[in-house]
Scaffold this motif. Sequence first.
Motif, short mmCIF file in Angstrom:
data_model
loop_
_atom_site.label_atom_id
_atom_site.label_comp_id
_atom_site.label_asym_id
_atom_site.label_seq_id
_atom_site.Cartn_x
_atom_site.Cartn_y
_atom_site.Cartn_z
N LYS A 177 0.83 -1.20 0.00
CA LYS A 177 0.00 0.00 0.00
C LYS A 177 0.86 1.25 0.00
O LYS A 177 0.57 2.24 -0.70
CB LYS A 177 -0.90 -0.02 1.25
CG LYS A 177 -2.04 0.96 1.22
CD LYS A 177 -2.93 0.73 2.43
CE LYS A 177 -4.11 1.69 2.41
NZ LYS A 177 -4.97 1.51 3.59
N GLU A 178 1.94 1.21 0.77
CA GLU A 178 2.86 2.35 0.82
C GLU A 178 3.48 2.61 -0.55
O GLU A 178 3.55 3.77 -1.01
CB GLU A 178 3.95 2.05 1.84
CG GLU A 178 5.05 3.09 1.89
CD GLU A 178 6.22 2.60 2.72
OE1 GLU A 178 7.30 3.21 2.61
OE2 GLU A 178 6.07 1.61 3.47
N ARG A 214 2.30 1.84 -3.51
CA ARG A 214 1.27 2.36 -4.43
C ARG A 214 1.02 3.85 -4.20
O ARG A 214 0.83 4.61 -5.16
CB ARG A 214 -0.02 1.56 -4.29
CG ARG A 214 0.07 0.14 -4.83
CD ARG A 214 -1.29 -0.52 -4.93
NE ARG A 214 -1.19 -1.86 -5.52
CZ ARG A 214 -1.02 -2.97 -4.83
NH1 ARG A 214 -0.94 -2.93 -3.51
NH2 ARG A 214 -0.92 -4.13 -5.45
N GLU A 215 1.01 4.26 -2.96
CA GLU A 215 0.82 5.69 -2.66
C GLU A 215 2.01 6.51 -3.14
O GLU A 215 1.84 7.62 -3.66
CB GLU A 215 0.62 5.89 -1.15
CG GLU A 215 -0.68 5.32 -0.60
CD GLU A 215 -1.90 6.02 -1.18
OE1 GLU A 215 -1.77 7.18 -1.63
OE2 GLU A 215 -2.99 5.40 -1.18
N VAL A 216 3.21 5.97 -3.00
CA VAL A 216 4.40 6.67 -3.48
C VAL A 216 4.34 6.85 -4.99
O VAL A 216 4.67 7.92 -5.53
CB VAL A 216 5.68 5.91 -3.05
CG1 VAL A 216 6.91 6.49 -3.75
CG2 VAL A 216 5.86 5.97 -1.54
N GLU A 254 12.07 -1.21 -0.18
CA GLU A 254 11.58 0.02 0.46
C GLU A 254 12.74 0.96 0.77
O GLU A 254 12.64 2.18 0.54
CB GLU A 254 10.83 -0.35 1.74
CG GLU A 254 10.20 0.83 2.44
CD GLU A 254 9.53 0.42 3.75
OE1 GLU A 254 8.65 1.16 4.23
OE2 GLU A 254 9.92 -0.63 4.31
N ARG A 270 7.32 6.46 4.60
CA ARG A 270 6.04 5.99 5.13
C ARG A 270 5.13 7.17 5.50
O ARG A 270 3.91 7.11 5.30
CB ARG A 270 6.29 5.12 6.36
CG ARG A 270 6.98 3.80 6.04
CD ARG A 270 7.42 3.06 7.28
NE ARG A 270 8.10 1.80 6.96
CZ ARG A 270 8.73 1.05 7.84
NH1 ARG A 270 8.73 1.41 9.13
NH2 ARG A 270 9.34 -0.06 7.46
N ALA A 288 3.56 8.43 2.34
CA ALA A 288 2.47 7.55 1.89
C ALA A 288 1.20 7.79 2.71
O ALA A 288 0.10 7.83 2.16
CB ALA A 288 2.91 6.09 2.00
N SER A 289 1.35 7.97 4.00
CA SER A 289 0.17 8.24 4.85
C SER A 289 -0.45 9.59 4.52
O SER A 289 -1.68 9.72 4.49
CB SER A 289 0.56 8.17 6.33
OG SER A 289 1.54 9.16 6.63
N SER A 308 -0.34 11.07 1.59
CA SER A 308 -0.99 10.92 0.28
C SER A 308 -2.34 10.22 0.42
O SER A 308 -3.33 10.62 -0.21
CB SER A 308 -0.08 10.11 -0.65
OG SER A 308 -0.72 9.80 -1.85
N GLU A 309 -2.41 9.21 1.25
CA GLU A 309 -3.66 8.49 1.46
C GLU A 309 -4.71 9.40 2.10
O GLU A 309 -5.88 9.41 1.70
CB GLU A 309 -3.42 7.26 2.33
CG GLU A 309 -4.65 6.40 2.53
CD GLU A 309 -4.36 5.22 3.44
OE1 GLU A 309 -5.28 4.38 3.61
OE2 GLU A 309 -3.25 5.13 3.98
#
Length: 433
Positions: free
Chosen positions: A271-272, A274-276, A394, A409, A412-413, A415-416
């Motif tokens: 998931k991280e 994909r957000e990146v 990573e 990380r 990514a959070s 962005s989500e």
Amino acid sequence: MASIQTSSAIISCSSKRLVNAAIHVPKLPRIDFSVPKIPTTRLVQESKFTNTSPLLLENYNNITSTQLHDDVHHSKTLFQLYAILEAVADRVEMHNNICEQRNNWNTLLLNSINMITLTATTMTGVAATIDTDGAPLLALKLSSALLFSAATGMLLIMNKIQPSQLTEEQRNATRLFKQLQTQIQTTIALGNPTEEDVKGAMEKVLALDKAYPLPLLGAMLEKFPAKFEPAVWWPSTQFKKKSNYKENKAESKKKNEEKKKKNGWSEEVEKEMREVVEVVKRKDIEDYERLGNIALKMNKCMAIAGPLMTGIAAAASTASLFVGSNNNINGSLVPLMAGSLAAAINTFEHGGQVGMVFEMYRNSAGFFNMLESSIESTLEEKDLERRENGELFEMKMALQLGRSVSQLRELASKSEACRMEGIDIHEFASKLF
């Protein structure tokens, strides 16, 4: 005296006996013994399989021949990698030398063209101060026309090849070949190189040769493309999907749950990543494409404007040859202004190295495209064992973006959260450039 002689004789006799006793060693009895043979592979096999069935002996021989074949194959692969490594080191030196050469071209051509343009402009101004017709006036006007014409021709060639952009291409090629050199050295140091490693290294070398060609004639990259396109220096098969089998979503989800946190991968890490990728697409790639288009348009305009100004100045200087002395000032106004503008435009274009800036944006956009392809191709691989280790992957992504793992990380959070709220994230993925 006699006693002394007698004692000396006794001493000499006794010493002779001692010497004879020390020299004459009694012979030892001869003993026959045999030296064992040095064990060899054949002797070991013969002794090991003296009482063994022929079937087991045949199996052992097959295993031994297989191991020998693997050793020969390993040595061949290693020699091939060393050969590629030598070629890569040679290309590093070649691109570095040509980079210095083309950087000198940019400096020398810029100074020469500006000097010619300003000299012609000065001659035109001096000619405008002469009130009478004569040989000096004709010589000044003719000289300024010839100098403006020469500056126009040289500027057309310089704008066509863009030496500052060529220099940046060779800088990038040198850096990427050094990176490939390090990767091959790491593969050799880790041991057990395979044919895939050799094939991959060869493809990367050829892809770099195609992306950053050395010759100017025939193979030179287009300096003024119709559309801005990021650079591509990796082979098309590098990020090809590794597994070709298909499976439905339910089976894939079940297998992923069973293999959770296997090989360093988990749902959180995927998931991280994909957000990146989404941040790289929406912010970094989009921004560098916008800047690249601006640099391309500026370079095109100045590449046309510079020769156009010197051409106008040359035409005006030629036309002033047929104008009388009464109209010297009016006839010299156009070449004076055009020559001055040409020098200013040429200095801004090549002194400011606008072509180099365009190439830098093109290479940066290519880097982010490569990053995107790398992440997506890794996530498309369903078999977690065939992926690169998740924690290592990573960490690599974080380093390439100039971040720590915790900062990646956090990105990514963010962005989500922004995506769930329906707003655009303001932070770029990369902190390097």
